[in-house]
Design a protein around this motif. Structure first.
Motif, PDB file in Angstrom:
ATOM      1  N   LYS A  25       0.864  -1.169   0.000  1.00 36.22           N
ATOM      2  CA  LYS A  25       0.000   0.000   0.000  1.00 36.22           C
ATOM      3  C   LYS A  25       0.906   1.225   0.000  1.00 36.22           C
ATOM      4  O   LYS A  25       1.800   1.336   0.833  1.00 36.22           O
ATOM      5  CB  LYS A  25      -0.902   0.005   1.235  1.00 36.22           C
ATOM      6  N   TYR A  26       0.698   2.101  -0.928  1.00 38.13           N
ATOM      7  CA  TYR A  26       1.606   3.224  -1.024  1.00 38.13           C
ATOM      8  C   TYR A  26       0.885   4.470  -1.531  1.00 38.13           C
ATOM      9  O   TYR A  26      -0.138   4.403  -2.199  1.00 38.13           O
ATOM     10  CB  TYR A  26       2.787   2.893  -1.936  1.00 38.13           C
ATOM     11  N   THR A  27       1.450   5.619  -1.167  1.00 34.50           N
ATOM     12  CA  THR A  27       0.936   6.906  -1.585  1.00 34.50           C
ATOM     13  C   THR A  27       1.658   7.333  -2.858  1.00 34.50           C
ATOM     14  O   THR A  27       2.871   7.154  -2.975  1.00 34.50           O
ATOM     15  CB  THR A  27       1.175   7.956  -0.485  1.00 34.50           C
ATOM     16  N   LYS A 567      -6.902  18.602  22.735  1.00 35.37           N
ATOM     17  CA  LYS A 567      -6.827  17.160  22.550  1.00 35.37           C
ATOM     18  C   LYS A 567      -6.128  16.896  21.219  1.00 35.37           C
ATOM     19  O   LYS A 567      -6.640  17.252  20.161  1.00 35.37           O
ATOM     20  CB  LYS A 567      -8.218  16.527  22.570  1.00 35.37           C
ATOM     21  N   ILE A 568      -4.969  16.279  21.297  1.00 34.56           N
ATOM     22  CA  ILE A 568      -4.158  16.018  20.100  1.00 34.56           C
ATOM     23  C   ILE A 568      -4.196  14.527  19.805  1.00 34.56           C
ATOM     24  O   ILE A 568      -3.912  13.701  20.686  1.00 34.56           O
ATOM     25  CB  ILE A 568      -2.697  16.473  20.321  1.00 34.56           C
ATOM     26  N   THR A 569      -4.542  14.192  18.579  1.00 35.91           N
ATOM     27  CA  THR A 569      -4.559  12.792  18.145  1.00 35.91           C
ATOM     28  C   THR A 569      -3.506  12.595  17.063  1.00 35.91           C
ATOM     29  O   THR A 569      -3.528  13.292  16.046  1.00 35.91           O
ATOM     30  CB  THR A 569      -5.946  12.400  17.600  1.00 35.91           C
ATOM     31  N   ARG A 570      -2.605  11.681  17.291  1.00 30.42           N
ATOM     32  CA  ARG A 570      -1.530  11.405  16.334  1.00 30.42           C
ATOM     33  C   ARG A 570      -1.531   9.924  15.989  1.00 30.42           C
ATOM     34  O   ARG A 570      -1.365   9.058  16.860  1.00 30.42           O
ATOM     35  CB  ARG A 570      -0.177  11.795  16.936  1.00 30.42           C
ATOM     36  N   LYS A 571      -1.707   9.622  14.699  1.00 27.26           N
ATOM     37  CA  LYS A 571      -1.730   8.239  14.238  1.00 27.26           C
ATOM     38  C   LYS A 571      -0.330   7.778  13.865  1.00 27.26           C
ATOM     39  O   LYS A 571       0.451   8.536  13.289  1.00 27.26           O
ATOM     40  CB  LYS A 571      -2.672   8.096  13.046  1.00 27.26           C
ATOM     41  N   SER A 572      -0.024   6.538  14.155  1.00 24.55           N
ATOM     42  CA  SER A 572       1.316   6.008  13.880  1.00 24.55           C
ATOM     43  C   SER A 572       1.649   6.048  12.392  1.00 24.55           C
ATOM     44  O   SER A 572       2.818   6.184  12.020  1.00 24.55           O
ATOM     45  CB  SER A 572       1.444   4.578  14.404  1.00 24.55           C
ATOM     46  N   ASP A 573       0.645   5.942  11.532  1.00 22.96           N
ATOM     47  CA  ASP A 573       0.889   5.984  10.090  1.00 22.96           C
ATOM     48  C   ASP A 573       1.406   7.346   9.643  1.00 22.96           C
ATOM     49  O   ASP A 573       1.950   7.476   8.541  1.00 22.96           O
ATOM     50  CB  ASP A 573      -0.393   5.662   9.320  1.00 22.96           C
ATOM     51  N   ASP A 574       1.249   8.362  10.505  1.00 22.79           N
ATOM     52  CA  ASP A 574       1.690   9.714  10.165  1.00 22.79           C
ATOM     53  C   ASP A 574       3.030  10.076  10.798  1.00 22.79           C
ATOM     54  O   ASP A 574       3.526  11.195  10.615  1.00 22.79           O
ATOM     55  CB  ASP A 574       0.636  10.741  10.601  1.00 22.79           C
ATOM     56  N   PHE A 578       9.390   7.822   9.676  1.00 20.08           N
ATOM     57  CA  PHE A 578       9.295   6.511   9.024  1.00 20.08           C
ATOM     58  C   PHE A 578       8.673   6.641   7.634  1.00 20.08           C
ATOM     59  O   PHE A 578       8.026   7.637   7.313  1.00 20.08           O
ATOM     60  CB  PHE A 578       8.450   5.562   9.890  1.00 20.08           C
ATOM     61  N   LYS A 579       8.867   5.617   6.827  1.00 17.08           N
ATOM     62  CA  LYS A 579       8.337   5.627   5.467  1.00 17.08           C
ATOM     63  C   LYS A 579       7.647   4.305   5.145  1.00 17.08           C
ATOM     64  O   LYS A 579       7.832   3.302   5.836  1.00 17.08           O
ATOM     65  CB  LYS A 579       9.460   5.871   4.449  1.00 17.08           C
ATOM     66  N   GLU A 580       6.878   4.325   4.076  1.00 15.49           N
ATOM     67  CA  GLU A 580       6.241   3.110   3.589  1.00 15.49           C
ATOM     68  C   GLU A 580       7.295   2.177   2.996  1.00 15.49           C
ATOM     69  O   GLU A 580       8.406   2.595   2.644  1.00 15.49           O
ATOM     70  CB  GLU A 580       5.223   3.461   2.504  1.00 15.49           C
ATOM     71  N   ASP A 581       6.944   0.900   2.839  1.00 19.96           N
ATOM     72  CA  ASP A 581       7.829  -0.040   2.152  1.00 19.96           C
ATOM     73  C   ASP A 581       8.054   0.418   0.719  1.00 19.96           C
ATOM     74  O   ASP A 581       7.180   1.025   0.085  1.00 19.96           O
ATOM     75  CB  ASP A 581       7.207  -1.441   2.134  1.00 19.96           C
ATOM     76  N   SER A 582       9.237   0.118   0.192  1.00 17.07           N
ATOM     77  CA  SER A 582       9.545   0.481  -1.188  1.00 17.07           C
ATOM     78  C   SER A 582       8.665  -0.295  -2.154  1.00 17.07           C
ATOM     79  O   SER A 582       8.277  -1.442  -1.893  1.00 17.07           O
ATOM     80  CB  SER A 582      11.022   0.201  -1.487  1.00 17.07           C
ATOM     81  N   VAL A 583       8.371   0.330  -3.262  1.00 20.91           N
ATOM     82  CA  VAL A 583       7.526  -0.266  -4.294  1.00 20.91           C
ATOM     83  C   VAL A 583       8.418  -0.996  -5.296  1.00 20.91           C
ATOM     84  O   VAL A 583       9.461  -0.466  -5.704  1.00 20.91           O
ATOM     85  CB  VAL A 583       6.706   0.832  -5.010  1.00 20.91           C
ATOM     86  N   PRO A 584       8.058  -2.230  -5.708  1.00 18.86           N
ATOM     87  CA  PRO A 584       8.876  -2.950  -6.701  1.00 18.86           C
ATOM     88  C   PRO A 584       9.012  -2.153  -7.997  1.00 18.86           C
ATOM     89  O   PRO A 584       8.125  -1.390  -8.376  1.00 18.86           O
ATOM     90  CB  PRO A 584       8.085  -4.246  -6.927  1.00 18.86           C
ATOM     91  N   PHE A 605      12.952   8.600   1.029  1.00 16.33           N
ATOM     92  CA  PHE A 605      13.581   7.299   0.792  1.00 16.33           C
ATOM     93  C   PHE A 605      14.534   6.889   1.904  1.00 16.33           C
ATOM     94  O   PHE A 605      14.780   5.707   2.120  1.00 16.33           O
ATOM     95  CB  PHE A 605      14.345   7.331  -0.538  1.00 16.33           C
ATOM     96  N   TYR A 606      15.111   7.854   2.624  1.00 17.85           N
ATOM     97  CA  TYR A 606      16.147   7.574   3.609  1.00 17.85           C
ATOM     98  C   TYR A 606      15.603   7.282   5.002  1.00 17.85           C
ATOM     99  O   TYR A 606      16.370   7.113   5.939  1.00 17.85           O
ATOM    100  CB  TYR A 606      17.113   8.757   3.694  1.00 17.85           C
ATOM    101  N   SER A 607      14.286   7.218   5.167  1.00 18.87           N
ATOM    102  CA  SER A 607      13.695   6.994   6.489  1.00 18.87           C
ATOM    103  C   SER A 607      13.651   5.506   6.845  1.00 18.87           C
ATOM    104  O   SER A 607      13.706   4.641   5.971  1.00 18.87           O
ATOM    105  CB  SER A 607      12.276   7.568   6.535  1.00 18.87           C
ATOM    106  N   MET A 608      13.506   5.236   8.131  1.00 21.27           N
ATOM    107  CA  MET A 608      13.342   3.864   8.608  1.00 21.27           C
ATOM    108  C   MET A 608      11.995   3.331   8.127  1.00 21.27           C
ATOM    109  O   MET A 608      10.999   4.058   8.116  1.00 21.27           O
ATOM    110  CB  MET A 608      13.394   3.845  10.136  1.00 21.27           C
ATOM    111  N   PRO A 609      11.925   2.051   7.720  1.00 24.19           N
ATOM    112  CA  PRO A 609      10.624   1.482   7.328  1.00 24.19           C
ATOM    113  C   PRO A 609       9.619   1.565   8.473  1.00 24.19           C
ATOM    114  O   PRO A 609       9.947   1.283   9.628  1.00 24.19           O
ATOM    115  CB  PRO A 609      10.967   0.025   7.000  1.00 24.19           C
ATOM    116  N   ASN A 610       8.418   1.946   8.138  1.00 19.25           N
ATOM    117  CA  ASN A 610       7.356   2.076   9.136  1.00 19.25           C
ATOM    118  C   ASN A 610       7.155   0.791   9.920  1.00 19.25           C
ATOM    119  O   ASN A 610       6.889   0.811  11.129  1.00 19.25           O
ATOM    120  CB  ASN A 610       6.048   2.483   8.438  1.00 19.25           C
ATOM    121  N   ARG A 611       7.303  -0.349   9.261  1.00 17.73           N
ATOM    122  CA  ARG A 611       7.051  -1.639   9.897  1.00 17.73           C
ATOM    123  C   ARG A 611       8.024  -1.921  11.049  1.00 17.73           C
ATOM    124  O   ARG A 611       7.752  -2.763  11.900  1.00 17.73           O
ATOM    125  CB  ARG A 611       7.125  -2.772   8.870  1.00 17.73           C
ATOM    126  N   LEU A 612       9.169  -1.227  11.079  1.00 16.67           N
ATOM    127  CA  LEU A 612      10.161  -1.462  12.140  1.00 16.67           C
ATOM    128  C   LEU A 612      10.100  -0.403  13.233  1.00 16.67           C
ATOM    129  O   LEU A 612      11.037  -0.257  14.020  1.00 16.67           O
ATOM    130  CB  LEU A 612      11.563  -1.519  11.531  1.00 16.67           C
TER     131      LEU A 612
END
Length: 704
Positions: A25-27, A567-574, A578-584, A605-612
């Motif tokens: 899943k990627y933007t 009240k501040i709401t921060r989602k981990s996806d934001d 971190f970044k999304e996984d690279s696209v093939p 591109f230089y960010s840590m993968p979000n999954r980690l």
């Protein structure tokens, strides 16, 4: 489909469950037709780089391109002349040899080629020069330099580069996987579907899938192998390669970009954060602190990489490896003196040499200290560094890698420490950089801890934090390993990407951090979120004064505070770190047909993968400490504009955990510490997801 069912049935037999395959899943973002044209040219030079396709456009351009005849198309003629002298002398690394930036003669060639790429006055000249290098120069030398040049050139900024594990699959997959890929390629497909499925090879749609284990499934020479799922993760190792490509140690910020006054600080921040993330993973695997070592005692931790380049296998280091032997006497002496020299600087409180005096009481001295340990081109000036300096990092990698001496200057028997793509696999890597960080932290003791007044945000109070459930899990992830095989001339016409490696990788469920902040006035603020240990490896509460460097920065963001309750709401996806996984690459070409590219591969591109983002939890939940800090917003200075996504204000990287702390000063109302539990669902050990069928068969003697 039959083979898929067979394999999944075998896995289910072993596990009692089936693990899903990660869906990309990627933007995306829109790009114009000119961008698409340039992007395609950049990507095509990465295709099957170990081979030359005489029918391709790049070959026709590169074969006849004359650099000397086009010298007017370069902004630095001296750099062009220096490259041509090297090239025409016949001393450059031949094709089909291992390239490593840590060997001096190869590094000089890479720098000369980078200059040629960098000083091309326009993209057209750059592309022709790259095509020339693709045709005539060593494959590894070309790939290394081309990757960095695309990142560094102003006119290629924002273009997408393929993930390193697609370009160098042999440096991201173990030998058993590559051997199975070679077998299927030589057999021209699967001969016996049932037999192949038993050994983790299946056909899905138009491609072959090879189920891959980490090396911990084959060898377990030490407890360090528990962390193979992290240290061998393709995204984790790509992250380290991106860091080097973005700021190579031989790269001069005076010539090529910003950060001259902060480069050493970046060095410290990157490795301190890398080690903090690694330490958190050690905690949940019941491992202690990162082990220390001595140059004069055997290195306890061996390493068996089970990997190979196209030409030579990667060197193994046995357990209890003796560093201080006759062949290493001089190198060990250098390393020892380098460390003692720094201690002498610490005792004097300053550095004085080469017309420089650096006071260690000045917080900005971190720039010099970081440069000293990296021994980069900004340490003194380029000529002084070239003539007098010798890299501690490089010599240490050579000694610890245990590679043998070779018979000529072109041959290398590399260890994993000889490549940025593989360094993170070796436990001794973390021991080496932990050693370096310890020296820098000793320097940090000269820095005055932040006082309560420094840290207080008057009129602002964090009243509460709520975090939704934190859960990690393993899931299968596919990456394209087609560049690990050689293609026939007919196959090269279509560039089939038909070989995928499927490996279990750590991930986590999305979560939300809710922060309640009370403010006396409307104001602009920065909110930072860190995660760190709650208890140490012995189960005792962590002291922030002792363990401030073990906190890992998850996120920062700017926030407009209204008067009263916020009240501040921060989602981990934001989370910005971190970044999304690279696209093939196959998907990137499809996106280009639609006038789109993956946004995160272009901008982050230089960010840590979000999954980690999170360390692996435990079935019952492992306790960690979440630290939230709110402080006044202040715009970043112009010289840091290119890095403002990491440095929103004129504060040190990692602020306020960038120097030794006083516990009493970290009890401000604009701070909040909260214990959180990280749970883990599903299989705890990733290698059990890929158990071969013969492991599941009972050891029963047949009746006669």
């Amino acid at each position: 489909m039959k083979t898929v069912i067979i394999l999944l049935g075998l896995v289910a037999l072993a596990l009692g469950s089936v693990v899903p395959v990660h869906q990309h899943k990627y933007t995306t973002k829109d790009v114009d037709a000119k961008f698409v044209e340039v992007q395609r040219k950049i990507l095509w030079l990465f295709q099957d780089v170990e081979q030359i396709n005489t029918d391709d456009e790049y070959y026709k351009i590169g074969k006849d391109y004359d650099i000397a005849a086009n010298i007017e198309n370069y902004t630095n003629k001296k750099a062009v002349e220096e490259f041509l002298v090297m090239y025409k002398s016949g001393t450059m690394l031949p094709k089909y040899h291992v390239f490593t930036i840590f060997k001096e003669n190869m590094r000089e060639q890479a720098i000369a080629l980078f200059h040629l790429f960098y000083y091309a006055k326009d993209f057209e000249t750059f592309y022709k020069t790259a095509a020339f290098a693709r045709v005539y120069l060593n494959e590894g030398l070309f790939l290394y330099t081309y990757y960095i040049a695309v990142l560094q050139r102003p006119d290629t900024h924002g273009y997408v580069l393929p993930a390193p594990y697609e370009v160098y699959p042999q440096l991201f997959a173990n030998l058993d996987v590559l051997n199975r890929i070679y077998d299927i390629k030589m057999e021209n497909g699967i001969v016996d579907s049932d037999s192949a499925a038993q050994y983790g090879i299946v056909k899905e749609n138009d491609y072959f899938v090879f189920y891959a284990n980490y090396s911990s499934a084959f060898i377990f020479n030490s407890e360090e192998q528990k962390l193979a799922y992290l240290t061998e993760d393709v995204g984790f190792n790509a992250y380290y390669y991106y860091f080097h490509s973005h700021l190579p140690f031989w790269w001069s910020s005076t010539k090529y970009g910003p950060l001259k006054e902060r480069r050493g600080e970046v060095y410290f921040y990157f490795y301190q954060q890398l080690l903090a993330r690694y330490y958190l993973e050690r905690l949940t695997n019941c491992l202690g602190p990162i082990p220390q070592f001595s140059w004069y005692s055997p290195i306890k931790t061996g390493f068996y990489p089970l990997m190979t380049t196209y030409y030579t296998p990667l060197v193994q280091r046995p357990d209890l490896y003796v560093v201080h032997t006759e062949k290493n006497y001089e190198k060990v002496r250098f390393l020892d003196i380098y460390e003692k020299t720094f201690h002498q600087y610490l005792q004097e409180g300053q550095f004085t040499a080469f017309n420089k005096t650096i006071s260690f009481f000045d917080p900005s001295a971190i720039n010099f200290v970081g440069n000293f340990w990296q021994d980069n081109a900004d340490l003194y000036d380029e000529e002084v560094t070239k003539k007098f300096q010798r890299s501690y990092e490089i010599v240490a990698r050579q000694v610890l890698g245990a590679g043998p001496e070779t018979v000529d200057k072109y041959t290398v028997m590399p260890s994993v420490l000889d490549f940025y793509q593989t360094s993170l696999r070796d436990p001794v890597f973390y021991q080496l950089y932990s050693r370096i960080m310890d020296y820098i932290i000793e320097f940090k003791e000269y820095q005055e801890p932040y006082s309560s007044q420094n840290l207080l945000f008057s009129g602002v109070e964090v009243t509460d934090i709520e975090v939704t459930k934190l859960t990690t899990f393993f899931e299968f992830y596919d990456f394209d390993a087609s560049d690990s095989i050689f293609l026939s001339k007919e196959e090269m016409k279509s560039y089939p990407h038909t070989f995928k490696v499927r490996q279990p990788r750590l991930n986590h469920k999305s979560f939300t951090v809710n922060i309640d902040v009370k403010s006396d006035t409307a104001c602009d603020a920065v909110v930072k979120i860190f995660i760190g240990p709650k208890y140490n490896e012995n189960g005792f509460p962590v002291s922030l004064e002792k363990d401030w460097m073990k906190f890992y920065e998850l996120d920062w963001f700017t926030q407009k505070l209204n008067q009263g309750q916020n009240k501040i709401t921060r989602k981990s996806d934001d989370f910005v770190m971190f970044k999304e996984d690279s696209v093939p690459m196959t998907e990137i070409f499809k996106l280009l047909d639609q006038g789109k590219i993956p946004k995160y591969m272009s901008e982050y591109f230089y960010s840590m993968p979000n999954r980690l983002m999170l360390p692996k939890g435990t079935p019952g939940g492992y306790p960690f400490e979440l630290f939230v800090f709110v402080y006044p917003y202040e715009a970043a200075s112009k010289d840091l504009a290119a890095f403002e996504e990491f440095l929103p204000v004129n504060k040190p990287f990692g602020y306020p955990l960038d120097r030794p702390v006083l516990d009493a000063s970290f009890k401000q109302p604009n701070m909040y510490f909260k214990e959180v539990q990280i749970n883990h669902e599903g299989e705890v050990y990733p290698y059990t997801l890929n158990v071969p069928s013969y492991f599941t068969k009972p050891n029963v003697v047949p009746k006669h």
